[in-house]
Design a protein around this motif. Structure first.
Motif, PDB file in Angstrom:
ATOM      1  N   MET A   1       0.846  -1.211  -0.094  1.00 11.79           N
ATOM      2  CA  MET A   1      -0.182  -0.362  -0.352  1.00 11.79           C
ATOM      3  C   MET A   1       1.117   1.319   0.447  1.00 11.79           C
ATOM      4  SD  MET A   1      -2.831   0.647   2.485  1.00 11.79           S
ATOM      5  CE  MET A   1      -3.591   2.412   2.533  1.00 11.79           C
ATOM      6  N   ASP A   2       0.751   1.876  -0.297  1.00 13.75           N
ATOM      7  CA  ASP A   2       1.682   3.330  -0.932  1.00 13.75           C
ATOM      8  C   ASP A   2       0.395   4.585   0.161  1.00 13.75           C
ATOM      9  OD1 ASP A   2       2.258   5.465  -1.304  1.00 13.75           O
ATOM     10  OD2 ASP A   2       2.135   5.946  -3.356  1.00 13.75           O
ATOM     11  N   LEU A   3       1.534   4.399   1.354  1.00 16.04           N
ATOM     12  CA  LEU A   3       1.326   5.130   2.812  1.00 16.04           C
ATOM     13  C   LEU A   3       1.095   6.607   2.437  1.00 16.04           C
ATOM     14  CD1 LEU A   3       3.300   3.049   5.231  1.00 16.04           C
ATOM     15  CD2 LEU A   3       0.520   2.771   4.800  1.00 16.04           C
ATOM     16  N   LEU A   4       1.872   7.230   1.318  1.00 14.21           N
ATOM     17  CA  LEU A   4       1.711   8.442   1.536  1.00 14.21           C
ATOM     18  C   LEU A   4       0.425   9.519   0.299  1.00 14.21           C
ATOM     19  CD1 LEU A   4       5.039   9.099  -0.300  1.00 14.21           C
ATOM     20  CD2 LEU A   4       4.638   9.403   2.097  1.00 14.21           C
ATOM     21  N   SER A  62      -9.004   2.175 -11.609  1.00 20.01           N
ATOM     22  CA  SER A  62      -7.359   3.422 -11.374  1.00 20.01           C
ATOM     23  C   SER A  62      -7.419   3.690 -10.279  1.00 20.01           C
ATOM     24  CB  SER A  62      -6.453   3.297 -12.795  1.00 20.01           C
ATOM     25  OG  SER A  62      -7.655   4.972 -13.219  1.00 20.01           O
ATOM     26  N   SER A  63      -7.954   3.972 -10.665  1.00 25.23           N
ATOM     27  CA  SER A  63      -8.331   4.806  -9.090  1.00 25.23           C
ATOM     28  C   SER A  63      -8.100   4.214  -7.735  1.00 25.23           C
ATOM     29  CB  SER A  63      -9.629   5.287  -8.545  1.00 25.23           C
ATOM     30  OG  SER A  63     -10.660   4.440  -8.413  1.00 25.23           O
ATOM     31  N   SER A  64      -7.671   2.888  -7.698  1.00 28.40           N
ATOM     32  CA  SER A  64      -7.436   2.114  -6.500  1.00 28.40           C
ATOM     33  C   SER A  64      -5.877   2.119  -6.628  1.00 28.40           C
ATOM     34  CB  SER A  64      -7.911   0.637  -6.658  1.00 28.40           C
ATOM     35  OG  SER A  64      -7.233   0.361  -7.230  1.00 28.40           O
ATOM     36  N   TRP A  65      -4.750   2.949  -7.227  1.00 25.86           N
ATOM     37  CA  TRP A  65      -3.946   3.041  -7.654  1.00 25.86           C
ATOM     38  C   TRP A  65      -2.935   3.520  -6.893  1.00 25.86           C
ATOM     39  CZ3 TRP A  65      -2.965   2.480 -13.396  1.00 25.86           C
ATOM     40  CH2 TRP A  65      -3.354   1.563 -14.189  1.00 25.86           C
ATOM     41  N   GLN A  71       1.941  -3.983  -8.340  1.00 24.00           N
ATOM     42  CA  GLN A  71       3.176  -4.768  -8.153  1.00 24.00           C
ATOM     43  C   GLN A  71       4.073  -4.540  -9.408  1.00 24.00           C
ATOM     44  OE1 GLN A  71       5.115  -3.136  -5.287  1.00 24.00           O
ATOM     45  NE2 GLN A  71       3.082  -2.640  -5.350  1.00 24.00           N
ATOM     46  N   HIS A  72       4.860  -4.960  -9.243  1.00 24.99           N
ATOM     47  CA  HIS A  72       6.543  -5.354 -10.760  1.00 24.99           C
ATOM     48  C   HIS A  72       7.758  -4.918 -10.199  1.00 24.99           C
ATOM     49  CE1 HIS A  72       3.420  -4.783 -13.565  1.00 24.99           C
ATOM     50  NE2 HIS A  72       3.074  -3.546 -13.496  1.00 24.99           N
ATOM     51  N   ASP A  73       8.621  -6.219 -10.087  1.00 23.12           N
ATOM     52  CA  ASP A  73       9.417  -6.424  -9.429  1.00 23.12           C
ATOM     53  C   ASP A  73      10.763  -6.480 -10.803  1.00 23.12           C
ATOM     54  OD1 ASP A  73      12.011  -7.239  -8.548  1.00 23.12           O
ATOM     55  OD2 ASP A  73      11.295  -8.860  -7.405  1.00 23.12           O
TER      56      ASP A  73
END
Length: 247
Positions: A1-4, A62-65, A71-73
């Protein structure tokens, strides 16, 4: 999750509410149902007029992004590509057929299929570059939907303000109704500017950043697959692809 994202939203809202309180205002004065209906309903309605259904659906997806970006490694992908290269050198390109059947990434799977089919490197590059560009433009169109909404919201907020002032002018002889009309006028402007600059425009920019990252990842996979088709040494392929991971 992007905490920012949640941190930024909470910080922006809290600072505004604290500032309102320090100025001697009340939080309740910022709550106005008619203003919210005008601004939110008008903004989303305008966005529906602008965007075709597939683009609008992509925008919603895409709003959930902004909270959970895909995730891509890159390093894991590089390791897989080097493994594919070693298989191709030992068993030939047809040896990648079994790999293609188990590959979960549709884009990489398509590239592997082109390798197995014996397509020329330039042909593979052209086909995959076309898909990369097409996917990028479609995903960016979803981000631009929120960007457009960020442009509509302040204007519709002004529209709400004008409507509130019209209500005031119609009731100059009834002081009890003046307060509600003035409140709607000013709060509608706050809603329009606020939702645009705190939510919609930042959402659009973050989604764009995610799209660019996804595009860069696909370009790396594309370059690796073309390099395999050209018969490059696995070590050289690895060095080339590591450039995509540089920060």
């Amino acid at each position: 999750m992007d905490l920012l994202t949640p941190i930024g939203l909470i910080l922006a809202l809290v600072t505004m509410l604290v500032g309102q309180a320090l100025e001697g205002g009340h939080v309740g004065s910022l709550l106005n149902a008619p203003a919210a209906l005008i601004v939110f309903g008008g903004t989303f309605g305008a966005s529906l007029i602008q965007s075709p259904l597939p683009v609008y659906i992509q925008a919603l997806r895409s709003s959930s992004w902004i909270f959970v970006p895909p995730q891509h490694d890159p390093q894991e992908a590089i390791d897989k590509i080097i493994e594919w290269s070693n298989v191709a050198r030992k068993e030939g390109l047809l040896g990648l057929e079994a790999v293609e059947e188990t590959e979960s990434d549709p884009f990489a799977s398509k590239g592997l299929q082109l390798l197995v089919d014996g397509s020329e490197p330039e042909s593979i590059r052209t086909i995959l570059e076309t898909e990369v560009t097409s996917k990028e433009q479609f995903e960016l169109a979803g981000a631009k939907t929120f960007e457009a909404m960020g442009g509509y919201a302040p204007t519709i907020g002004i529209l709400g303000a004008v409507m509130g002032l019209i209500h005031v002018m119609e009731n100059l002889g009834d002081p009890e109704k003046l307060g509600a009309g003035i409140a709607t006028a000013f709060v509608a402007t706050i809603y329009g500017v606020g939702i645009a600059n705190i939510v919609l425009l930042p959402m659009a920019n973050k989604i764009k950043a995610v799209v660019h990252e996804r595009t860069r990842f696909r370009e790396m996979v594309l370059e690796g697959i073309v390099s395999i088709a050209e018969g490059e040494n696995p070590r050289n392929i690895e060095v080339k692809l590591q450039g995509y991971t540089a920060q």
